[in-house]
Design a protein around this motif. Structure first.
Motif, PDB file in Angstrom:
ATOM      1  N   ILE A   1       1.162  -1.380  -0.363  1.00 40.00           N
ATOM      2  CA  ILE A   1       0.308   0.129  -0.158  1.00 40.00           C
ATOM      3  C   ILE A   1       1.325   1.676   0.047  1.00 40.00           C
ATOM      4  O   ILE A   1       1.677   1.388   0.559  1.00 40.00           O
ATOM      5  CB  ILE A   1      -0.914   0.309   0.848  1.00 40.00           C
ATOM      6  N   GLN A   2       0.545   2.195  -1.234  1.00 37.74           N
ATOM      7  CA  GLN A   2       1.755   3.532  -0.732  1.00 37.74           C
ATOM      8  C   GLN A   2       1.541   3.861   0.206  1.00 37.74           C
ATOM      9  O   GLN A   2       0.504   4.256   0.663  1.00 37.74           O
ATOM     10  CB  GLN A   2       1.264   3.817  -2.109  1.00 37.74           C
ATOM     11  N   PRO A   3       2.718   3.811   1.221  1.00 43.78           N
ATOM     12  CA  PRO A   3       2.151   4.985   2.672  1.00 43.78           C
ATOM     13  C   PRO A   3       2.623   6.681   2.528  1.00 43.78           C
ATOM     14  O   PRO A   3       2.058   6.948   4.029  1.00 43.78           O
ATOM     15  CB  PRO A   3       3.703   4.311   3.711  1.00 43.78           C
TER      16      PRO A   3
ATOM     17  N   LEU B   1       0.209   8.692   6.532  1.00 42.64           N
ATOM     18  CA  LEU B   1      -1.114   9.136   6.740  1.00 42.64           C
ATOM     19  C   LEU B   1      -1.147  10.165   5.559  1.00 42.64           C
ATOM     20  O   LEU B   1      -1.938   9.578   4.776  1.00 42.64           O
ATOM     21  CB  LEU B   1      -0.917   9.841   7.677  1.00 42.64           C
ATOM     22  N   LEU B   2      -0.736  11.077   4.827  1.00 42.14           N
ATOM     23  CA  LEU B   2      -0.898  11.976   3.958  1.00 42.14           C
ATOM     24  C   LEU B   2      -0.774  10.905   2.473  1.00 42.14           C
ATOM     25  O   LEU B   2       0.075  10.420   2.378  1.00 42.14           O
ATOM     26  CB  LEU B   2      -0.353  13.134   3.914  1.00 42.14           C
ATOM     27  N   LEU B   3      -2.385  11.518   2.199  1.00 43.97           N
ATOM     28  CA  LEU B   3      -1.963  10.619   0.769  1.00 43.97           C
ATOM     29  C   LEU B   3      -1.528   9.426   0.615  1.00 43.97           C
ATOM     30  O   LEU B   3      -1.147   8.538  -0.176  1.00 43.97           O
ATOM     31  CB  LEU B   3      -1.272  11.399   0.056  1.00 43.97           C
ATOM     32  N   ALA B   4      -1.805   8.218   2.084  1.00 44.02           N
ATOM     33  CA  ALA B   4      -2.092   7.219   1.557  1.00 44.02           C
ATOM     34  C   ALA B   4      -2.499   6.551   1.229  1.00 44.02           C
ATOM     35  O   ALA B   4      -3.410   6.661   1.301  1.00 44.02           O
ATOM     36  CB  ALA B   4      -1.347   6.381   3.242  1.00 44.02           C
ATOM     37  N   GLY B   5      -2.288   5.029   0.880  1.00 43.80           N
ATOM     38  CA  GLY B   5      -3.342   4.213   0.119  1.00 43.80           C
ATOM     39  C   GLY B   5      -3.668   3.289   1.168  1.00 43.80           C
ATOM     40  O   GLY B   5      -3.705   3.703   2.523  1.00 43.80           O
ATOM     41  N   ASP B   6      -4.968   2.675   0.800  1.00 41.87           N
ATOM     42  CA  ASP B   6      -6.157   1.586   1.409  1.00 41.87           C
ATOM     43  C   ASP B   6      -6.785   0.613   1.561  1.00 41.87           C
ATOM     44  O   ASP B   6      -6.535   0.855   0.464  1.00 41.87           O
ATOM     45  CB  ASP B   6      -7.211   2.921   2.252  1.00 41.87           C
TER      46      ASP B   6
ATOM     47  N   TRP C   1      -8.928  -2.300  -2.481  1.00 41.32           N
ATOM     48  CA  TRP C   1      -7.027  -2.154  -2.624  1.00 41.32           C
ATOM     49  C   TRP C   1      -6.385  -0.465  -3.528  1.00 41.32           C
ATOM     50  O   TRP C   1      -7.098  -0.488  -4.241  1.00 41.32           O
ATOM     51  CB  TRP C   1      -6.051  -3.028  -2.917  1.00 41.32           C
ATOM     52  N   ARG C   2      -6.312   0.382  -2.672  1.00 44.28           N
ATOM     53  CA  ARG C   2      -6.582   1.931  -3.431  1.00 44.28           C
ATOM     54  C   ARG C   2      -5.116   2.092  -3.209  1.00 44.28           C
ATOM     55  O   ARG C   2      -4.813   1.945  -2.265  1.00 44.28           O
ATOM     56  CB  ARG C   2      -7.442   2.842  -3.092  1.00 44.28           C
ATOM     57  N   ASP C   3      -4.487   2.550  -4.594  1.00 47.14           N
ATOM     58  CA  ASP C   3      -2.756   3.380  -4.379  1.00 47.14           C
ATOM     59  C   ASP C   3      -2.202   2.138  -4.445  1.00 47.14           C
ATOM     60  O   ASP C   3      -1.860   2.395  -2.831  1.00 47.14           O
ATOM     61  CB  ASP C   3      -3.160   4.375  -4.082  1.00 47.14           C
TER      62      ASP C   3
END
Length: 227
Positions: free
Chosen positions: A127-129, A134-139, A157-159
């Protein structure tokens, strides 16, 4: 545009198809087939009712078990002749039913004991951290749509970095249909024109314990996805 794979139902996406319209649906893995179409991507998020479960582990090797006994599907999902009530999710592009996960398993290994496996993009993903995690992370999130008898569970699954550490990123979803028992996989490119160097994802499903996989390597898929 998104690419969809459904195992096989009525929806346009990446498809896995069942052979029967009764509550037993496809009772073994040979009764499920792939079909491919392209549709507009619909993201789920906090503004349209998505739920964000708590992750155990890291962005790279993590999993989601809800309160510890699995996350409620919201209906009985009939899969290979059995009704399932809960699911759990790995950051590495797969999920399972009626059990929890203790290992995110990045290697799309056909010898793992977890069954069944629903694998929209099983690989060593992350997941893009974002910034400071936190800021602009995937989830990973999920949402239940529809009314009784025709509900659909969406797991997203996003980003996601594909593979882990790559600048190439993708988002994808699994949809489980109450009405038809179909499984739909959908994908949309986030960054890059395709998977990064070293990607080797498997896409497909498994049966229960001691039943074989119906997984197809992304390098030689049953259908040809367009990202």
């Amino acid at each position: 545009m998104a690419t969809y794979l459904q195992i096989y139902g009525r929806l346009a996406t990446l498809f896995l198809l069942f052979m029967s319209m009764h509550k037993v649906y496809g009772q073994n893995i040979s009764q499920y087939n792939f079909s491919l179409v392209t549709e507009n991507w619909t993201e789920i998020n906090a503004l349209n009712g998505a739920i964000f479960p708590t992750r155990t582990g890291t962005f790279d090797e993590g999993y989601y078990n809800g309160t510890g006994t699995g996350i409620n599907i919201g209906f009985d999902f009939w899969y290979m002749g059995k009704a399932y009530k809960t699911f759990a999710v790995s950051t590495n592009g797969w999920m399972t039913l009626d059990q929890t996960i203790t290992n995110a398993i990045p290697g799309n290994e056909s010898t793992v004991s977890v069954r069944p496996i629903i694998a929209p993009l099983w690989d060593d993903l992350r997941i893009q951290p974002g910034v400071a995690g936190l800021l602009l992370a995937g989830d990973v999130s999920y949402r239940l749509n529809g009314t009784e008898g025709s509900r659909i569970l969406i797991v997203q699954w996003r980003d996601i970095e594909w593979p882990s550490g790559s600048t190439n990123r993708i988002s994808f979803q699994v949809r489980l249909s109450e009405a038809t028992g179909s499984i739909t996989y959908s994908y949309v490119r986030v960054v890059g024109s395709g998977p990064g160097t070293g990607a080797s994802a498997s896409i497909g499903i498994s049966g229960g314990q001691n039943e074989h996989y119906y997984l197809n390597s992304i390098t030689t898929p049953a259908v040809t996805p367009t990202f």
